[in-house]
Enzyme design. Structure first.
Site, PDB file in Angstrom:
ATOM      1  NE  ARG A  58      -2.137   2.050   3.342  1.00  0.00           N
ATOM      2  CZ  ARG A  58      -1.717   1.624   4.533  1.00  0.00           C
ATOM      3  NH1 ARG A  58      -1.932   0.380   4.917  1.00  0.00           N
ATOM      4  NH2 ARG A  58      -1.074   2.425   5.351  1.00  0.00           N
ATOM      5  CE1 TYR A 110     -16.651  12.344 -15.236  1.00  0.00           C
ATOM      6  CE2 TYR A 110     -15.561  12.057 -13.125  1.00  0.00           C
ATOM      7  CZ  TYR A 110     -16.319  11.556 -14.159  1.00  0.00           C
ATOM      8  OH  TYR A 110     -16.746  10.253 -14.108  1.00  0.00           O
ATOM      9  CG  ASP A 184      -8.876  16.723 -14.636  1.00  0.00           C
ATOM     10  OD1 ASP A 184      -8.224  16.159 -15.534  1.00  0.00           O
ATOM     11  OD2 ASP A 184      -9.850  16.193 -14.063  1.00  0.00           O
TER      12      ASP A 184
END
Ligand code: PLP
Length: 396
Positions: A58, A110, A184
């Site tokens: 992780r 988005y 983005d």
């Protein structure tokens, strides 16, 4: 995997060379493709530290490391962190906010990004003002003393307007509160534009789209040149744990190697489709930054290497015509998402932006007759014929 590299990353080399050689660390066998190291825990020789630098998957792992280095290189960044999706990457960036912070966000980001800020982060005491992010003056006007972030997407979705990142960075830099500018870059990809070079502090991207390029992976990444921001994002990645598995990293790495070649084809095909749509009787309006009539054409020409693979079209017959057009397309598949080799069509008002109210749709400039096309890498003649036939059906 050793730290030895087959080829040293070099900013002197052109993008097309760097993308092929960005992931070039060798394993003991000299494998050309980065191996998929399954998630695991790593052996310590002594309690002082693990043998190969990784502790637990992780936290980090060789396949993900390689993706993070490659993505940072392509975005002209010094650091990158990879995530399980574009949304997880965006959430990582939003996690830099604290209660009573204010965010200025573009009106056509988005839909999930908008929801994340206005539903989830609003609950943490973070206020969001929605503005026309293509207008630096509107951004300046919306900023407050407590503004901690300006968040923009360019080209915007689905109306493909262009945010002038350099002009926006100038506005953000002038603000005394030292807010962050986040861009983005999903719709452009690092081949077409590198927001950090234009003054953004952080770039986020859904690797699911152009970087992966084959509609077979969901992943995201955040990149920056600022050490302290990179450290915070890496801590969030470790603490919240929304990391991509090694197979997703492998697919994203594989996509990176052909990004420029695919983007060139996407752009060439999209330019031809936009020219066909523009001025057609059945079309009310064509949205493509490469058209000279596009309101932000000059900014796109300056900021981007080409105009991208996305084209939106508003059909004169409204929603009914949009439905008939989408149904008549054959090579274009009716599906959400974008950036894969296959051409896709979608109806934002009922598909990607279905959670938007009528008022939000109006504000984002999404009329009922709008269809968004992700123009793929198929042969241009087949795509043109497909669109021509579907438009002819509307005429008849
Ligand atoms: C511009 C943009 N950013 C972020 C995302 C979210 O990416 P993901 O689906 O990988 O979470 C999308 C998804 O369509 C997108 O279009």
């Amino acid at each position: 995997m050793s730290d030895e590299r087959r080829s040293e990353p070099s900013r002197d080399r052109r993008f097309e060379t760097r993308e092929v050689h960005a992931s070039a660390r060798t394993d003991q066998y000299g494998a050309l493709a980065t191996p998929i190291y399954a998630n695991t825990t790593y052996e310590y020789d002594t309690m002082d530290g693990p043998r190969g630098g990784h502790r637990y998957s992780r936290i980090s792992g060789p396949t993900r490391d390689e993706l993070e280095r490659a993505f940072a290189d392509l975005e002209a960044a010094d650091h990158a962190s990879a995530f399980a999706s574009g949304m997880a990457a965006i959430d990582a960036v939003c996690s830099l906010l604290t209660a009573d912070d204010h965010v200025v966000v573009g009106e056509s980001v988005y839909a999930e990004t908008h929801e994340l800020l206005t539903r989830i982060y609003a609950g943490y005491g973070i206020e969001t003002t929605v503005v026309d992010s293509t207008d630096p003056d509107a951004i300046a006007e919306a900023m407050r003393p407590e503004t901690a972030m300006v968040y923009a997407e360019t080209p915007t979705n689905p109306t493909l307007r262009i945010v002038d990142v350099e002009a926006t960075a100038a506005v953000v830099d002038e603000h005394p509160g030292d807010p962050l500018l986040v861009v983005d870059n999903t719709f452009a990809s690092p081949y077409l534009q590198r927001p950090l070079e234009c003054g953004a502090d952080l770039v986020v991207e859904s690797l699911t789209k152009y970087v992966g390029g084959h509609s077979d992976v969901v992943a995201g990444a955040v990149a920056t040149r600022e050490d302290d921001l990179a450290e915070e994002i890496a801590y969030y990645q470790y603490a919240r744990g929304g990391t991509p598995g090694p197979f997703a990293c492998f697919l994203a790495l594989r996509g990176i190697k052909t990004l420029s070649a695919r983007m060139e084809r996407h752009c060439r095909n999209a330019t031809a489709i936009a020219a066909l749509l523009d001025g057609h009787d059945a079309v009310e309006r064509t949205y493509y930054p490469g058209l000279e009539s596009h309101p932000n054409h000059a900014v796109a020409r300056r900021q981007m290497a080409d105009f991208g693979g996305m084209v939106s079209v508003e059909l004169a017959g409204g929603r009914e015509a949009a439905a008939a057009f989408a149904a008549d397309l054959d090579v274009f598949v009716l599906a959400e998402s974008l950036g894969g080799v296959e051409s896709l069509a979608e109806h934002p008002a009922t598909m990607t932006h279905q959670d938007f109210s009528r008022e939000q749709l109006e504000r984002a400039g999404i009329p009922p007759g709008l269809v968004r096309l992700s123009v793929g890498t198929e042969h241009r003649d087949d795509l043109l014929r497909d669109v021509e036939d579907a438009l002819a059906g509307l005429d008849g």
